[in-house]
Structure formats: C-alpha cells, structure tokens
Design a protein around this motif. Structure first.
Motif, short mmCIF file in Angstrom:
data_model
loop_
_atom_site.label_atom_id
_atom_site.label_comp_id
_atom_site.label_asym_id
_atom_site.label_seq_id
_atom_site.Cartn_x
_atom_site.Cartn_y
_atom_site.Cartn_z
N PRO A 166 0.84 -1.19 0.00
CA PRO A 166 0.00 0.00 0.00
C PRO A 166 0.88 1.24 0.00
N GLY A 167 0.36 2.31 -0.61
CA GLY A 167 1.08 3.59 -0.54
C GLY A 167 1.77 4.01 -1.82
N LEU A 168 1.69 3.21 -2.89
CA LEU A 168 2.35 3.62 -4.14
C LEU A 168 1.42 4.54 -4.94
N GLY A 169 2.00 5.51 -5.62
CA GLY A 169 1.22 6.47 -6.41
C GLY A 169 1.41 7.86 -5.86
N ALA B 291 7.04 3.94 -9.29
CA ALA B 291 6.27 4.37 -8.11
C ALA B 291 6.91 3.83 -6.83
N LEU B 292 7.43 2.62 -6.90
CA LEU B 292 8.07 2.01 -5.71
C LEU B 292 9.31 2.82 -5.31
N LYS C 55 -1.29 10.05 -10.10
CA LYS C 55 -1.98 8.96 -9.41
C LYS C 55 -1.62 7.64 -10.06
N LEU C 56 -1.57 6.58 -9.27
CA LEU C 56 -1.12 5.29 -9.80
C LEU C 56 -2.02 4.80 -10.94
N ASP C 57 -3.33 4.95 -10.78
CA ASP C 57 -4.23 4.48 -11.85
C ASP C 57 -4.07 5.33 -13.11
#
Ligand SMILES: Cc1cc2nc3c(=O)[nH]c(=O)nc-3n(C[C@H](O)[C@H](O)[C@H](O)COP(=O)(O)O)c2cc1C
Length: 438
Positions: free
Chosen positions: A214-217, A341-342, A223-225
């Motif tokens: 959890p927490g990526l983006g 993102a990571l 935003k991740l999506d």
C-alpha cells in the motif's frame, strides 16, 4: 518529445520498424546490481513475432545487445542502452503503400503532423516498438520481484469467448496466452476463421499486479491508476483501460461498489487495488481493450496522399489478433510504472526518516508544549488574582489531588508513562502556586 516515461526509473525508446534497430535507454538503475541479460532475452522471446500461426510470421529473432551501463555482469549506475537490431524487415512489401493511407493506421496523422513519414511497417508507430519497452520492463520486473511484486497478463476474451478459469500455468502453454485451456481452443478457432476471411479480431487482455505494497502512487496528477492507464494506452492498438470493476461501476450503487473493511482488511476488491490514486495493498486488476489488427487482406476504402480514392487489400506478415503479443508489452508497461512508483515511495520514506527531520518534529512539539505552559501560567496568574480578591487560600489540596488523578487517567488513556506525568504535574502545580502568590 513523447518517447520517454518515468520519474525515478526512466526509459526512452527509439527506432522504427524498418530502420536499423530499435532500442531503449534505461536511466535510474542502481549501481552494482546483477544484470540478467537472459531474463531480458526471455521476455523478448515471449513478444517476438513468428511464434505460431496466430501471430505475424516475421522471423525476427530479437537478439538484444547491451551497449552501455553494464560491466562484467553488473550495472554501473549509468544509463543502460539496449539495442534490438531489425534483421528481417521486408521493406519491399511496403513499396505499394508509399503513397496510400492504411485504414486503422497512424499514417494520415503522422504526415499531417510532421510533413514526412516512414511508410514502411508503421515506422515509429509500429507494434515492433514495444520490443524496446519489453526489454526495459524485464529490468523493472526483476527489481520488483525482490520486493515480492509480480505482474502477470493474459488474454481473457476474444470474439465474445471469455476465460472461465484463471490458471496461470496455462498462459504460456497456448499461442493466445489464455489462462483457460478450453476457452483458448475456441478462441484459436475464431482467430483462424477471421484470418481465413482476410480479416482480424480484437480482444481483452487482463493484467494483475500481486503483492504491491500500500502507498504507491503520487497524487494528484501522477496517481497510480492515471499512470497505469497512460502507460497502457501508449501501446499501439490499446483503445481502453479499466481498473478494478471499470465501466461496470457506472451501473452499481455505492453500497455494492464500496470495498468494506474489517479487522482483517478489505472484504472485496471492486476498486482494483487503487483508491485515490494510491495502492491499497490489494491485487491491482486491470483490463485493456485491444482493437482488431488494422492491416487486413479484406479490401477497404481509403485515400492516397494526393486525396485520390483507392481500394486497398493489405497482404504480408500481420498478427490476425494482437492480444497474445500485447501480453508481454502490457506486463512491461505496468512493471515500469510500478517500479517507478516504488522507487518514489522509497525516496519519500527515506526522506521522512532522516535524523534531522525527526528531530525537527520533536522541536516543533516541544515548542508547542512551551507555548501551552506559558498560557497555563497566565491562567494561574488569573486564578491567583481571583483568590486574593475573594480572600481564598492559594493552596487547595483537594483540588490538587483531583487534578493529579485526572491527569493520570488521561495519561493512561494515551499510553504515556504515569510517573512522567506525575513528576511533571507536581512541578507544574508548584510553579502555579508560586505564580498565584505573586
Ligand atoms: C505487439 C504489437 C503487434 C502489432 N502487430 C500489428 C500487425 O501485425 N499489423 C498491424 O496492422 N498492426 C499491428 N499492431 C497495431 C498497430 O501498431 C496499431 O494499431 C497502429 O499503430 C495504430 O495505433 P492505435 O491502434 O493505437 O491507434 C500491433 C501492435 C502491437 C502492440
């Protein structure tokens, strides 16, 4: 201008389908990592044409060469350049297409934009360009695996036939990369049928990303999506991206769509593992719509560069269905976004963790405590004035006992050491008495 992707783990792809080579420059790879050329080649082998009768027969070997950034099997921390020579481009096959726009292809827009175009095999906008992304994606996948993250894609639907079971072991065993053996057979028949008709067919590819923390983006614009959708839409032939339940949510009520939680975590995953553009720790589920291959033998209407109307039948080496070849490209794009993102998230966590920053936090809390103590002293002085006016005694042992008891209860509630609170308030009350007497 639009050839690069990523912030911390950046790629820039180059090359055209019928030029000398295509390739990628990968920047942001840590120094000293084992560089696994075999895993890069393995991913390229999955994407290359000529693997079955259901894809383009162009006999390209896609042998990757490392031009920079690697020394004695280890990464140098400098840009890694990977080159994939075009050995089997049959440019003659495109001679007839020099002046004509192929329906479903980018030629018209390219000519309007640049005033010049490489008409051979789609040029820069050829599906072949995805080989460069797949090579870079292999590095990202390898690094993600160190954190236990896995990205898997497969063909889930062709011509209305959908995979009913998701057997990951089955994916690489059939030419359409479908995780359901029975559905794969039916899909194969459909693809062969359309090919025999001089036509092509589209489909749906699903991508899963497992064990994403959890927490990526990076809200708001990264935003991740949003990043995933952008990356996947950049693959030729991809016309739509759904995250989680995607378009289906438009037909649901909030009570049905919300992923409720209990103490074990989320109870459902309609969101597809992303909320507010940030990963939730659940499986990330994505679906992409892949259009039917535009180059078909069936005769179609078009125009040439002079505006003359033409009828066109395209022969040559084309994928009758692009889905199985999009699978490795889609995995690569999602892996590239997730790894970027990571790294961004690791930067953020490290930043919050420096000693100076933690000390700055303590300083800020202490400052607030001192400001509150000053305020408390002002109130004590007010109480002193009141007591003197009314002729009351300054010390009130009952009130002191109650006050202390109450503070100890509050301390227990928030889990603070009781002794500390007791000592502190003995001292505070002594100071307060002194102020009241002044
Ligand atoms: C891996 C891959 C293979 C492709 N193979 C073909 C092909 O053999 N013939 C073809 O006409 N289009 C093929 N395409 C699709 C075209 O590249 C794409 O439809 C075209 O560039 C127009 O872009 P758009 O569909 O994204 O608008 C392929 C795409 C990918 C990603």
């Amino acid at each position: 201008m639009g050839d690069s992707l990523g912030k911390r783990f950046r790629i820039l792809t180059f090359g055209e389908s019928h030029g000398k080579a295509i390739g990628v420059v990968v920047d942001g790879v840590k120094p000293g990592l084992d560089f696994d050329l075999k895993s890069v080649q393995r991913e390229l082998d999955r994407r290359r044409p000529g693997q079955s009768k259901l894809v383009s027969p162009r006999p390209e070997k896609d042998r990757v060469e490392v031009l920079s950034g690697v020394f004695q099997g280890k990464t140098l921390g400098t840009p890694i350049c990977l080159l994939i020579p075009n050995k089997e481009s049959d440019s003659k096959a495109y001679d007839d297409l020099r002046d004509v726009f192929r329906p479903g292809h980018a030629g018209y827009g390219v000519l309007k934009k640049y005033g010049i175009r490489d008409h051979r095999g789609g040029g820069r906008l050829s599906g072949r360009e995805t080989a460069a992304r797949v090579a870079a994606g292999a590095i990202a996948k390898k690094e993600l695996a160190k954190d236990g993250i896995r990205v898997i894609a497969y063909t889930s639907e062709i011509d209305g036939i959908t995979a009913q079971t998701i057997d990951l072991e089955e994916i690489e065993k059939n030419p359409l990369r479908c995780p359901d053996r029975n559905a794969a057979k039916k899909m194969e028949e459909r693809v062969i049928f359309y090919k025999s008709q001089g036509d092509s067919i589209g489909g749906i590819v699903e991508v899963l990303a497992r064990h994403v923390p959890p927490g990526l983006g990076e809200p708001i614009f990264n935003k991740l999506d949003a990043e995933i959708a952008r990356a996947l839409m950049s693959i030729g032939g991809v016309k739509a991206v759904e995250i989680g339940d995607g378009f289906q949510v438009a037909r649901l009520q909030g009570s049905a769509n919300n992923d409720q939680m209990d103490r074990h975590g989320f109870k459902t995953n309609h969101a597809g593992g992303i909320l507010g553009g940030i990963s939730t720790g659940q499986e990330i589920r994505i679906r992409i719509a892949v259009k039917p291959t535009p180059s078909i033998e069936k005769e179609q209407e078009t125009i040439d560069i002079f505006g003359g109307e033409r009828r066109l039948s395209i022969r040559g080496r084309h994928d009758p269905c692009i889905c199985p070849r999009i699978v490795p490209a889609a995995e690569a794009m999602v892996a590239l976004v997730l790894y970027d993102a990571l790294l961004c998230q690791k930067d953020l966590e490290e930043r919050a963790g420096t000693l100076e920053e933690i000390r700055a936090e303590i300083d800020s809390v202490d400052r607030q405590m001192i400001q509150l103590l000053a305020r408390r002293n002002e109130i004590s002085a007010k109480i002193g004035r009141y007591k003197r006016e009314k002729g009351l005694k300054i010390r009130d042992p009952d009130r002191e006992r109650t006050l202390l008891k109450e503070r100890m209860t509050w301390a227990t509630e928030v889990g603070i050491n009781r002794e500390l609170v007791q000592d502190l308030f003995h001292r505070i009350m002594k100071t307060s008495r002194g102020i009241q007497r002044r």
